[in-house]
Design an enzyme around this catalytic site. Structure first.
Site, PDB file in Angstrom:
ATOM      1  N   ARG A 197      11.750   3.683   2.277  1.00 18.42           N
ATOM      2  CA  ARG A 197      11.246   2.608   3.278  1.00 18.42           C
ATOM      3  C   ARG A 197      12.636   1.865   3.804  1.00 18.42           C
ATOM      4  NH1 ARG A 197       6.065  -1.193   3.975  1.00 18.42           N
ATOM      5  NH2 ARG A 197       5.340   1.044   4.557  1.00 18.42           N
TER       6      ARG A 197
ATOM      7  N   LYS B 135      28.667  -4.209  -5.420  1.00 17.75           N
ATOM      8  CA  LYS B 135      29.759  -4.135  -5.979  1.00 17.75           C
ATOM      9  C   LYS B 135      30.557  -3.332  -4.986  1.00 17.75           C
ATOM     10  CE  LYS B 135      28.503  -2.440 -10.305  1.00 17.75           C
ATOM     11  NZ  LYS B 135      29.003  -1.447 -11.516  1.00 17.75           N
TER      12      LYS B 135
ATOM     13  N   HIS C 295       6.432   6.033  11.008  1.00 22.47           N
ATOM     14  CA  HIS C 295       5.880   5.832   9.797  1.00 22.47           C
ATOM     15  C   HIS C 295       4.848   7.302   9.676  1.00 22.47           C
ATOM     16  CE1 HIS C 295       4.379   4.151   6.007  1.00 22.47           C
ATOM     17  NE2 HIS C 295       3.787   3.249   6.534  1.00 22.47           N
TER      18      HIS C 295
ATOM     19  N   ARG D  93       0.814  -1.081  -0.109  1.00 23.57           N
ATOM     20  CA  ARG D  93      -0.108  -0.154   0.101  1.00 23.57           C
ATOM     21  C   ARG D  93       0.807   1.125   0.051  1.00 23.57           C
ATOM     22  NH1 ARG D  93      -3.322  -3.929   1.859  1.00 23.57           N
ATOM     23  NH2 ARG D  93      -0.944  -4.581   2.605  1.00 23.57           N
ATOM     24  N   THR D  94       1.763   1.270   0.827  1.00 19.73           N
ATOM     25  CA  THR D  94       2.621   2.507   0.913  1.00 19.73           C
ATOM     26  C   THR D  94       3.182   2.925  -0.470  1.00 19.73           C
ATOM     27  OG1 THR D  94       3.031   2.221   3.200  1.00 19.73           O
ATOM     28  CG2 THR D  94       4.138   3.794   2.426  1.00 19.73           C
TER      29      THR D  94
HETATM   30  C1  NCD Z   1       2.495  -1.167   8.044  1.00 19.66           C
HETATM   31  C2  NCD Z   1       3.988  -0.866   7.932  1.00 19.66           C
HETATM   32  O1  NCD Z   1       4.738  -1.246   6.967  1.00 19.66           O
HETATM   33  O2  NCD Z   1       4.498  -0.607   8.982  1.00 19.66           O
HETATM   34  N1  NCD Z   1       1.907  -0.931   6.892  1.00 19.66           N
HETATM   35  C3  NCD Z   1       1.561  -0.088   5.882  1.00 19.66           C
HETATM   36  O3  NCD Z   1       2.686   0.737   5.702  1.00 19.66           O
HETATM   37  N2  NCD Z   1       0.613   0.257   5.767  1.00 19.66           N
HETATM   38  C4  NCD Z   1       2.047  -2.100   9.089  1.00 19.66           C
HETATM   39  C5  NCD Z   1       2.458  -3.467   9.062  1.00 19.66           C
HETATM   40  O4  NCD Z   1       3.450  -3.899   8.237  1.00 19.66           O
HETATM   41  O5  NCD Z   1       2.099  -4.012   9.875  1.00 19.66           O
END
Ligand code: NCD
Length: 369
Positions: free
Chosen positions: A135, A114, A168, A85-86
């Site tokens: 991320r 490398k 997050h 989703r993100t």
């Molecule tokens: C979450 C995350 O990655 O922290 N998901 C997200 O970004 N929607 C929650 C999770 O992974 O449980």
């Protein structure tokens, strides 16, 4: 020395005010790394902007206007931790505001194999792109990148799309947006400003599950502290309690909170329930295997005790902690939450690149009657 998951990057300045000062420009977030960077007006304005983008994007003409806004910018999505989703909502948001993007999702395709350092990989991104959305499994790495880019001749913003077990912030913004929309009074006149009234005052919000390692809960708690009168209940197994750093912050801001290890007994008291999955990818020696997570699951049978206006949220992905039969209930807000992410992330990028004013002007010219 490179950081590891057990020894995260330590911020250069331990004091949060200094850290925020390094991330902001002109008193507003430039890099988006910590939820604490957002004060109440900033959160409220982003919610309003997300609504405007949502309305404008509903027509062909409006959507073409939005796509002109950042058509001269390029984004790099550096996602070396799994994401559905993100990642997708950021790509959709880029498309909404007309920004082109590239992505790296697997280190095995980069020159890191490398022997290049990850810092140099990121420095390279900063020469080709205008924004890095990242991320990363290491806590503090996004902040380290922001500080590193501040030292580069060409400084570009970094958006933290999940940093280890820590934060997050963009998820927290879309969560607040979803809560605001869920709590809004449907009878209120349309022209009434929706995002200035503290709809959280007097509301009880339960966070359920793995609160120790759930970064979404940590970031959302920071944001909720902007709304005096909200009451927080942390429902988790004793081994997975929310961190003391968060509890210190809540206490300092005078927000009322309590702990519980029993979801069922007070289910009828909650105005919002924020479910989370067990974050067992962070286990070092399978320590969460012994936890009975069923007690932290929302079952269909519990629905008879829900408040009618309850909002159920979950950042997803879910496992068994959230019964799929609940999806059809009006209280289930988690699919709307997924969609809200796309509007909120569009609003955030518009704000970082200062095209929010153009959106507001367009909205007031064509969408208010
Ligand atoms: C979450 C995350 O990655 O922290 N998901 C997200 O970004 N929607 C929650 C999770 O992974 O449980």
């Amino acid at each position: 020395m490179p950081a590891t998951e057990s020894q995260p990057y330590v911020p250069t300045h331990p004091d949060t005010a200094h850290r925020i000062a390094a991330l902001n420009r002109n008193d507003k977030p430039f890099h988006v790394v910590l939820a604490q960077q957002f004060d109440r007006p900033a959160v409220d304005q982003l919610c309003q902007l997300a609504d405007m983008i949502r309305s404008i994007g509903g027509s062909r003409q409006g959507s073409q206007f939005l796509q002109t806004l950042l058509s001269h910018r390029r984004a790099m999505l550096y996602f070396i931790q799994p994401s559905t989703r993100t990642f997708l909502s950021f790509t959709a948001a880029c498309q909404i505001v007309g920004m082109r993007y590239s992505s790296v999702r697997d280190r095995s395709t980069s020159s890191e194999v490398k022997g290049e350092s990850e810092d140099d990989t990121v420095r390279t991104f900063s020469q080709y792109f205008d924004l890095i959305i990242m991320r990363h499994p290491l806590e503090g790495f996004a902040e380290h990148v922001a500080n590193m880019l501040n030292e580069m001749p060409r400084t570009i913003p970094v958006l933290n799309a999940g940093s280890g077990k820590d934060q997050h912030p963009t998820q927290a913004l879309l969560d607040i947006y979803t809560l605001y929309r869920s709590f809004a009074d449907p009878r209120a006149p349309r022209e009434e400003p929706r995002y200035t009234r503290n709809v959280f005052a007097g509301k009880t919000i339960a966070f359920v599950g793995d609160l120790k390692r759930g970064r979404t809960v940590r970031s959302l708690t920071y944001l909720l502290c902007r709304y005096p009168g909200v009451r927080l209940v942390f429902v988790s197994p004793p081994q997975l309690r929310i961190g003391d750093d968060i509890l210190d912050y809540i206490s300092r801001l005078g927000i009322e909170y309590e702990f519980s290890d029993d979801l069922r007994s007070s289910i009828g008291e909650y105005d919002a329930i924020y479910m989370t999955r067990l974050q067992d990818e962070h286990d070092v020696a399978g320590e969460s295997k012994s936890i009975d997570y069923c007690a932290y699951s929302l079952s269909y049978e519990m629905a008879k005790d829900f408040k009618p206006g309850l909002a159920i949220l979950h950042p997803l992905p879910r496992r068994n902690e959230l019964d799929q039969r609940l999806d059809a209930l009006p209280q289930a807000k988690y699919w709307a939450q997924v969609r809200n992410g796309m509007w909120m992330r569009s609003a955030l990028m518009a704000s970082v690149f200062n095209v929010d004013v153009a959106i507001r002007d367009h909205y007031h010219a064509y969408y208010t009657f």
